[in-house]
Design a protein around this motif. Structure first.
Motif, short mmCIF file in Angstrom:
data_model
loop_
_atom_site.label_atom_id
_atom_site.label_comp_id
_atom_site.label_asym_id
_atom_site.label_seq_id
_atom_site.Cartn_x
_atom_site.Cartn_y
_atom_site.Cartn_z
N GLY A 236 1.17 12.26 -23.04
CA GLY A 236 1.07 10.83 -22.74
C GLY A 236 1.69 10.01 -23.85
N ARG A 237 1.44 8.71 -23.78
CA ARG A 237 2.02 7.79 -24.77
C ARG A 237 1.62 8.17 -26.19
NH1 ARG A 237 2.91 2.15 -22.63
NH2 ARG A 237 0.85 2.38 -21.70
N GLY A 238 0.46 8.85 -26.30
CA GLY A 238 -0.02 9.25 -27.62
C GLY A 238 0.88 10.24 -28.34
N GLN B 94 3.83 9.63 -28.86
CA GLN B 94 4.51 8.61 -29.68
C GLN B 94 6.04 8.56 -29.62
OE1 GLN B 94 2.70 9.26 -33.50
NE2 GLN B 94 0.71 8.79 -32.62
N SER C 297 2.54 11.70 -18.37
CA SER C 297 1.96 10.52 -17.73
C SER C 297 3.11 9.56 -17.43
CB SER C 297 0.93 9.86 -18.65
OG SER C 297 1.60 9.33 -19.78
N GLY D 188 0.16 12.13 -11.25
CA GLY D 188 -0.68 10.97 -10.95
C GLY D 188 -0.37 10.33 -9.63
N GLY E 1 3.04 10.06 -8.82
CA GLY E 1 3.74 11.30 -9.14
C GLY E 1 3.12 12.45 -8.35
N ILE F 235 -3.25 11.35 -23.73
CA ILE F 235 -3.31 10.68 -22.42
C ILE F 235 -4.67 9.99 -22.33
CG2 ILE F 235 -3.46 11.10 -19.92
CD1 ILE F 235 -1.43 13.31 -20.25
N SER F 236 -4.67 8.69 -21.99
CA SER F 236 -5.94 7.94 -22.03
C SER F 236 -6.89 8.34 -20.89
CB SER F 236 -5.65 6.44 -21.96
OG SER F 236 -4.94 6.12 -20.79
N ALA G 133 -6.32 7.10 -17.47
CA ALA G 133 -6.37 5.99 -16.50
C ALA G 133 -6.58 6.59 -15.10
CB ALA G 133 -5.06 5.20 -16.55
N SER H 5 -7.08 10.83 -30.01
CA SER H 5 -7.65 10.34 -31.28
C SER H 5 -8.79 9.35 -31.03
CB SER H 5 -6.55 9.69 -32.13
OG SER H 5 -5.85 8.76 -31.35
N ALA I 242 -11.90 7.59 -25.19
CA ALA I 242 -10.85 7.65 -24.16
C ALA I 242 -11.44 8.22 -22.87
CB ALA I 242 -9.69 8.50 -24.65
N ALA J 221 -8.77 14.13 -32.14
CA ALA J 221 -7.87 14.39 -33.27
C ALA J 221 -6.50 13.80 -32.97
CB ALA J 221 -7.73 15.89 -33.47
N ASP J 222 -5.70 13.72 -34.03
CA ASP J 222 -4.31 13.32 -33.88
C ASP J 222 -3.55 14.48 -33.24
OD1 ASP J 222 -1.47 13.08 -34.51
OD2 ASP J 222 -2.06 11.36 -35.71
P1 FAD Z 1 -2.02 5.05 -22.69
O1 FAD Z 1 -2.96 4.52 -21.67
O2 FAD Z 1 -1.31 4.08 -23.56
O3 FAD Z 1 -2.85 6.08 -23.58
C1 FAD Z 1 -2.37 6.67 -24.73
C2 FAD Z 1 -3.53 7.49 -25.30
O4 FAD Z 1 -3.06 8.22 -26.42
C3 FAD Z 1 -4.69 6.63 -25.78
O5 FAD Z 1 -5.90 7.10 -25.20
C4 FAD Z 1 -4.72 6.83 -27.29
O6 FAD Z 1 -6.04 6.86 -27.83
C5 FAD Z 1 -4.06 8.18 -27.43
N1 FAD Z 1 -3.35 8.36 -28.70
C6 FAD Z 1 -2.54 7.49 -29.34
N2 FAD Z 1 -2.04 8.06 -30.45
C7 FAD Z 1 -2.56 9.32 -30.50
C8 FAD Z 1 -2.41 10.40 -31.41
N3 FAD Z 1 -1.61 10.32 -32.47
N4 FAD Z 1 -3.10 11.53 -31.17
C9 FAD Z 1 -3.92 11.66 -30.10
N5 FAD Z 1 -4.09 10.64 -29.20
C10 FAD Z 1 -3.40 9.51 -29.40
N6 FAD Z 1 0.05 6.72 -14.62
C11 FAD Z 1 0.29 8.04 -14.57
O7 FAD Z 1 0.11 8.76 -15.57
N7 FAD Z 1 0.73 8.61 -13.41
C12 FAD Z 1 0.94 7.90 -12.28
O8 FAD Z 1 1.36 8.47 -11.28
C13 FAD Z 1 0.66 6.51 -12.31
N8 FAD Z 1 0.81 5.74 -11.21
C14 FAD Z 1 0.47 4.45 -11.26
C15 FAD Z 1 0.53 3.70 -10.08
C16 FAD Z 1 0.15 2.38 -10.10
C17 FAD Z 1 0.18 1.60 -8.81
C18 FAD Z 1 -0.27 1.77 -11.31
C19 FAD Z 1 -0.70 0.35 -11.34
C20 FAD Z 1 -0.30 2.50 -12.48
C21 FAD Z 1 0.07 3.84 -12.47
N9 FAD Z 1 0.02 4.61 -13.62
C22 FAD Z 1 0.24 5.94 -13.54
C23 FAD Z 1 -0.19 4.02 -14.96
C24 FAD Z 1 -1.61 4.15 -15.45
O9 FAD Z 1 -2.35 3.02 -15.05
C25 FAD Z 1 -1.65 4.20 -17.00
O10 FAD Z 1 -1.00 3.06 -17.51
C26 FAD Z 1 -1.00 5.44 -17.58
O11 FAD Z 1 -1.54 6.61 -16.98
C27 FAD Z 1 -1.28 5.49 -19.09
O12 FAD Z 1 -0.56 6.55 -19.63
P2 FAD Z 1 -0.99 7.19 -21.02
O13 FAD Z 1 -2.37 7.70 -20.92
O14 FAD Z 1 0.10 8.11 -21.43
O15 FAD Z 1 -0.89 5.93 -22.03
#
Ligand code: FAD
Length: 329
Positions: A210-212, A214, A236, A252, A255, A268-269, A271, A289, A293, A305-306
């Motif tokens: 996921g976005r984590g 970086q 993600s 997701g 996807g 990955i948070s 969501a 981290s 979450a 953890a990181d």
């Molecule tokens: P974020 O929510 O930004 O989470 C990042 C996480 O990483 C955080 O929990 C943070 O604590 C952690 N982190 C940060 N740095 C570190 C580190 N160094 N070490 C460990 N952890 C760390 N999302 C999908 O994934 N799939 C889909 O198919 C999808 N479809 C969608 C459809 C619609 C209609 C909508 C509105 C949204 C959709 N989304 C989808 C987006 C979804 O709502 C979230 O925005 C997305 O899943 C967030 O991705 P993420 O967890 O990678 O990022």
């Protein structure tokens, strides 16, 4: 059906969707707690046979019209409003999918009914219906009561196992005809996604980033872990949107839906839109981290953890185990 619990059955490309059975399971429990019947409502054209698969409901209302062949929100909402107008159910439970979210929103406007989304449970307290729902991507949980009825409750995927919503028996089917205006929206064709480089739905092990994570530069560390585990890397949506991985790797709502033996979620948070696509994995391990979450709500094992500090040692430990197993007598 006055006062009954009603479930919207989604039909799409000749099948009832899996989330429909999950919601039927919750609907059955709720109806039984209230001591009222459970009704399923299905829209379609030539889809009466599908009503037979909804036997956990006491009755299926089959709303039939050529414009309802596809689940397009405008005609479906119009048809449901007509079908429900004089039937006064207590609540309409709707699977929270891309298809039904549009239908439920338009229907609530037509009926002037309260709509509550992201419900993870329904409680019956002193005869009143309370919806437990999540907000802010799962960080806050709220208990909400709708004023008036029917309450339209959008149910989060995975609240009950789909198998609990199936039954062998045949339900009573009542066919309803409706008068529909010409829809401003028409479905022209389905566009299936192009086949990706790896079919993630067939992998036993997925390492999802996921976005984590970086930066794209950190991907090789996740690829190392996937290689050590004999799996593939997934992502993600933000990871795909940034072009770090191709669309064929997205897990997701928009996807893929996957059910591997092991799903490792890295940064990955959790969501709802992501969880929808991976919640049925046999074993979920999350590294994040943030101890709060929401991914930790679905993970069987969690590491706070990181991710970049944890990954190399995790991969090294797995490789060491493999070597030890290879040399075991
Ligand atoms: P974020 O929510 O930004 O989470 C990042 C996480 O990483 C955080 O929990 C943070 O604590 C952690 N982190 C940060 N740095 C570190 C580190 N160094 N070490 C460990 N952890 C760390 N999302 C999908 O994934 N799939 C889909 O198919 C999808 N479809 C969608 C459809 C619609 C209609 C909508 C509105 C949204 C959709 N989304 C989808 C987006 C979804 O709502 C979230 O925005 C997305 O899943 C967030 O991705 P993420 O967890 O990678 O990022």
């Amino acid at each position: 059906m006055t006062g009954s619990i009603c479930v919207l059955a989604e039909q799409w490309r000749g099948r009832i969707s899996e989330p429909t059975y999950e919601v039927l399971a919750l609907g059955r429990e709720t109806a039984d707690s209230l001591g009222v019947p459970l009704t399923a409502i299905l829209t379609g054209s030539g889809a009466r046979d599908l009503a037979q698969t909804l036997g956990i409901a006491d009755t299926v209302l089959y709303v039939c019209h050529p414009q309802l062949a596809e689940p397009i929100p405008q005609p479906c909402a119009q048809a449901l409003a007509q079908a429900l107008a004089n039937r006064a159910p207590r609540a309409l439970l709707v699977p929270l999918t891309n298809i039904s979210l549009g239908i439920a929103t338009l229907l609530s406007i037509r009926l002037g009914a309260a709509a509550i989304n992201f419900c993870t449970d329904i409680k019956v307290v002193d005869g009143r219906l309370q919806a437990v729902c999540v907000m802010y991507g799962g960080k806050i949980e709220a208990t909400v009561e709708a004023a008036g009825s029917p309450a339209i409750l959008g149910i989060w995927p995975g609240v009950r196992p789909a198998d609990k919503g199936r039954a062998e028996r045949s339900p009573a089917i009542e066919e309803i005809t409706v008068e529909l205006e010409d829809s401003p929206v028409r479905l022209k064709r389905y566009i299936d996604p192009e086949a990706g480089d790896v079919d993630l739905t067939r992998q036993d092990v997925l390492v999802a980033v996921g976005r984590g994570i970086q930066s794209r530069d950190n991907l090789p560390v996740a690829e190392e872990l996937a290689k050590a585990l004999g799996g593939a890397v997934a992502g993600s949506r933000p990871v795909i949107d940034q072009g770090w991985l191709p669309l064929s790797r997205q897990i997701g709502k928009s996807g893929l839906t996957v059910k591997p033996k092991l799903y490792v979620a890295l940064g990955i948070s959790g969501a709802p839109e992501h969880v929808e696509g991976m919640k049925d994995s046999a074993l979920i391990v999350a590294v994040n981290s943030d101890p709060r979450a929401p991914i930790f709500n679905v993970a069987h094992y969690g590491i706070v953890a990181d991710v970049m500090e944890t990954l190399p040692s995790l991969t090294a430990a797995i490789e060491a185990r493999k070597v030890a197993a290879h040399h075991a007598p």
